[in-house]
Design a protein around this motif. Sequence first.
Motif, mmCIF file in Angstrom:
data_model
loop_
_atom_site.group_PDB
_atom_site.id
_atom_site.type_symbol
_atom_site.label_atom_id
_atom_site.label_comp_id
_atom_site.label_asym_id
_atom_site.label_seq_id
_atom_site.Cartn_x
_atom_site.Cartn_y
_atom_site.Cartn_z
ATOM 1 N N THR A 114 -20.790 -35.421 -42.222
ATOM 2 C CA THR A 114 -19.383 -35.033 -42.339
ATOM 3 C C THR A 114 -18.444 -36.226 -42.448
ATOM 4 O OG1 THR A 114 -19.776 -32.962 -41.188
ATOM 5 C CG2 THR A 114 -17.507 -33.760 -41.226
ATOM 6 N N VAL A 115 -18.583 -37.228 -41.559
ATOM 7 C CA VAL A 115 -17.613 -38.325 -41.582
ATOM 8 C C VAL A 115 -17.708 -39.140 -42.866
ATOM 9 C CG1 VAL A 115 -17.213 -38.483 -39.098
ATOM 10 C CG2 VAL A 115 -19.074 -39.803 -40.126
ATOM 11 N N THR A 116 -18.913 -39.305 -43.400
ATOM 12 C CA THR A 116 -19.043 -40.021 -44.672
ATOM 13 C C THR A 116 -18.360 -39.241 -45.783
ATOM 14 O OG1 THR A 116 -21.102 -41.165 -44.073
ATOM 15 C CG2 THR A 116 -20.673 -40.858 -46.423
ATOM 16 N N GLN A 117 -18.648 -37.954 -45.870
ATOM 17 C CA GLN A 117 -18.035 -37.133 -46.914
ATOM 18 C C GLN A 117 -16.521 -37.049 -46.751
ATOM 19 O OE1 GLN A 117 -19.559 -36.062 -49.690
ATOM 20 N NE2 GLN A 117 -21.222 -37.278 -48.850
ATOM 21 N N LEU A 118 -16.038 -36.949 -45.520
ATOM 22 C CA LEU A 118 -14.602 -36.912 -45.260
ATOM 23 C C LEU A 118 -13.944 -38.200 -45.745
ATOM 24 C CD1 LEU A 118 -12.176 -35.427 -43.928
ATOM 25 C CD2 LEU A 118 -12.769 -36.665 -41.822
ATOM 26 N N ALA A 119 -14.511 -39.328 -45.367
ATOM 27 C CA ALA A 119 -13.946 -40.620 -45.766
ATOM 28 C C ALA A 119 -13.887 -40.746 -47.290
ATOM 29 C CB ALA A 119 -14.774 -41.760 -45.168
ATOM 30 N N ILE A 120 -14.974 -40.391 -47.958
ATOM 31 C CA ILE A 120 -15.016 -40.484 -49.421
ATOM 32 C C ILE A 120 -13.984 -39.556 -50.045
ATOM 33 C CG2 ILE A 120 -16.429 -40.003 -51.470
ATOM 34 C CD1 ILE A 120 -18.883 -40.933 -49.737
ATOM 35 N N ARG A 121 -13.956 -38.319 -49.596
ATOM 36 C CA ARG A 121 -13.050 -37.330 -50.201
ATOM 37 C C ARG A 121 -11.581 -37.625 -49.919
ATOM 38 N NH1 ARG A 121 -14.808 -31.288 -49.574
ATOM 39 N NH2 ARG A 121 -13.203 -31.099 -51.175
ATOM 40 N N GLY A 123 -10.400 -40.791 -49.726
ATOM 41 C CA GLY A 123 -9.972 -41.965 -50.481
ATOM 42 C C GLY A 123 -10.820 -43.210 -50.345
ATOM 43 N N ALA A 124 -11.839 -43.195 -49.497
ATOM 44 C CA ALA A 124 -12.713 -44.363 -49.338
ATOM 45 C C ALA A 124 -13.853 -44.272 -50.354
ATOM 46 C CB ALA A 124 -13.252 -44.438 -47.914
ATOM 47 N N THR A 125 -13.485 -44.280 -51.624
ATOM 48 C CA THR A 125 -14.461 -44.035 -52.687
ATOM 49 C C THR A 125 -15.461 -45.172 -52.864
ATOM 50 O OG1 THR A 125 -12.865 -44.846 -54.305
ATOM 51 C CG2 THR A 125 -12.948 -42.454 -53.941
ATOM 52 N N SER A 126 -15.179 -46.342 -52.297
ATOM 53 C CA SER A 126 -16.123 -47.460 -52.405
ATOM 54 C C SER A 126 -17.223 -47.383 -51.356
ATOM 55 C CB SER A 126 -15.385 -48.792 -52.273
ATOM 56 O OG SER A 126 -14.803 -48.898 -50.981
ATOM 57 N N VAL A 127 -17.154 -46.395 -50.487
ATOM 58 C CA VAL A 127 -18.128 -46.226 -49.407
ATOM 59 C C VAL A 127 -19.114 -45.129 -49.813
ATOM 60 C CG1 VAL A 127 -18.409 -45.506 -47.005
ATOM 61 C CG2 VAL A 127 -16.473 -46.939 -47.659
ATOM 62 N N SER A 128 -20.405 -45.392 -49.598
ATOM 63 C CA SER A 128 -21.390 -44.363 -49.936
ATOM 64 C C SER A 128 -22.066 -43.779 -48.700
ATOM 65 C CB SER A 128 -22.447 -44.925 -50.884
ATOM 66 O OG SER A 128 -23.137 -45.997 -50.274
ATOM 67 N N TYR A 129 -22.023 -44.504 -47.574
ATOM 68 C CA TYR A 129 -22.703 -44.057 -46.355
ATOM 69 C C TYR A 129 -22.102 -44.784 -45.166
ATOM 70 C CZ TYR A 129 -26.406 -43.561 -42.865
ATOM 71 O OH TYR A 129 -27.105 -43.293 -41.710
ATOM 72 N N LEU A 130 -21.864 -44.061 -44.091
ATOM 73 C CA LEU A 130 -21.371 -44.667 -42.856
ATOM 74 C C LEU A 130 -22.503 -44.745 -41.844
ATOM 75 C CD1 LEU A 130 -17.897 -42.930 -42.344
ATOM 76 C CD2 LEU A 130 -18.419 -45.086 -43.493
ATOM 77 N N PRO A 131 -23.000 -45.947 -41.565
ATOM 78 C CA PRO A 131 -24.015 -46.091 -40.517
ATOM 79 C C PRO A 131 -23.377 -45.872 -39.140
ATOM 80 C CG PRO A 131 -23.432 -48.243 -41.418
ATOM 81 C CD PRO A 131 -22.689 -47.221 -42.222
ATOM 82 N N PRO A 132 -24.189 -45.741 -38.092
ATOM 83 C CA PRO A 132 -23.634 -45.550 -36.743
ATOM 84 C C PRO A 132 -22.590 -46.607 -36.402
ATOM 85 C CG PRO A 132 -25.986 -45.196 -36.705
ATOM 86 C CD PRO A 132 -25.660 -45.730 -38.084
ATOM 87 N N ALA A 133 -21.531 -46.158 -35.724
ATOM 88 C CA ALA A 133 -20.418 -46.993 -35.245
ATOM 89 C C ALA A 133 -19.525 -47.532 -36.360
ATOM 90 C CB ALA A 133 -20.916 -48.128 -34.346
ATOM 91 N N SER A 134 -19.590 -46.933 -37.531
ATOM 92 C CA SER A 134 -18.713 -47.339 -38.628
ATOM 93 C C SER A 134 -17.276 -46.905 -38.367
ATOM 94 C CB SER A 134 -19.168 -46.707 -39.945
ATOM 95 O OG SER A 134 -20.383 -47.248 -40.372
ATOM 96 N N VAL A 135 -16.348 -47.680 -38.940
ATOM 97 C CA VAL A 135 -14.921 -47.386 -38.828
ATOM 98 C C VAL A 135 -14.309 -47.446 -40.223
ATOM 99 C CG1 VAL A 135 -12.712 -48.073 -37.810
ATOM 100 C CG2 VAL A 135 -14.843 -48.496 -36.559
ATOM 101 N N ILE A 136 -13.571 -46.415 -40.581
ATOM 102 C CA ILE A 136 -12.838 -46.366 -41.841
ATOM 103 C C ILE A 136 -11.367 -46.162 -41.495
ATOM 104 C CG2 ILE A 136 -12.429 -45.034 -43.962
ATOM 105 C CD1 ILE A 136 -15.083 -46.523 -44.056
ATOM 106 N N VAL A 137 -10.497 -46.979 -42.071
ATOM 107 C CA VAL A 137 -9.059 -46.856 -41.853
ATOM 108 C C VAL A 137 -8.411 -46.490 -43.186
ATOM 109 C CG1 VAL A 137 -6.955 -47.993 -41.052
ATOM 110 C CG2 VAL A 137 -9.170 -48.612 -40.026
ATOM 111 N N LEU A 138 -7.761 -45.341 -43.209
ATOM 112 C CA LEU A 138 -7.099 -44.847 -44.413
ATOM 113 C C LEU A 138 -5.612 -44.653 -44.143
ATOM 114 C CD1 LEU A 138 -9.748 -42.116 -45.148
ATOM 115 C CD2 LEU A 138 -9.271 -44.007 -46.697
#
Length: 164
Positions: A114-121, A123-138
């Motif tokens: 879910t968090v990977t797909q949420l981030a991509i959808r 606006g984090a289109t350069s991300v393909s996978y969030l490993p454990p403890a990843s942080v995305i700031v949008l």
Amino acid sequence: MKKTLIIVRHAHTFDPVPGQADHERELTPEGRTQARQSAEWLKEQGTLPRKIVASSAKRTQATAGIFAGILLNDSAAYAPEKELFRASETEVLEYVQQHFGHEDSVMVVGHNPTVTQLAIRLGATSVSYLPPASVIVLSFDIENWEDLKFHTGKLVAKFLPDEA
């Protein structure tokens, strides 16, 4: 006005043991270290959430507690939310739209995929996978969280522990 959404994947967990509910899995010592490193990185970025919510699973609550302790000086300054456990990215989006108020910066701690797909959808289109403890700031050019929509965010920063 800008709004900032911080998306965090829970840190590394123990594998499930027979008879153990997925909801009850806990962070490994490595996972606790990962969460601390990710939270310290976010603190260095100067992006502090005004509100933190996490899935009700033990592993997301433990991750959220570490982030809250480092970022807000209060390891209990997060809210566990049952509806975020096993939620889809659309359900998480709807949660944000309905439950965040005037806070300019908020954090959601959740699970993959879910968090990977949420981030991509969002606006984090350069991300393909969030490993454990990843942080995305949008960031979003919206007045209210109710106006949050997919494909409208700008990736401000990311911390992917496997790449660090």
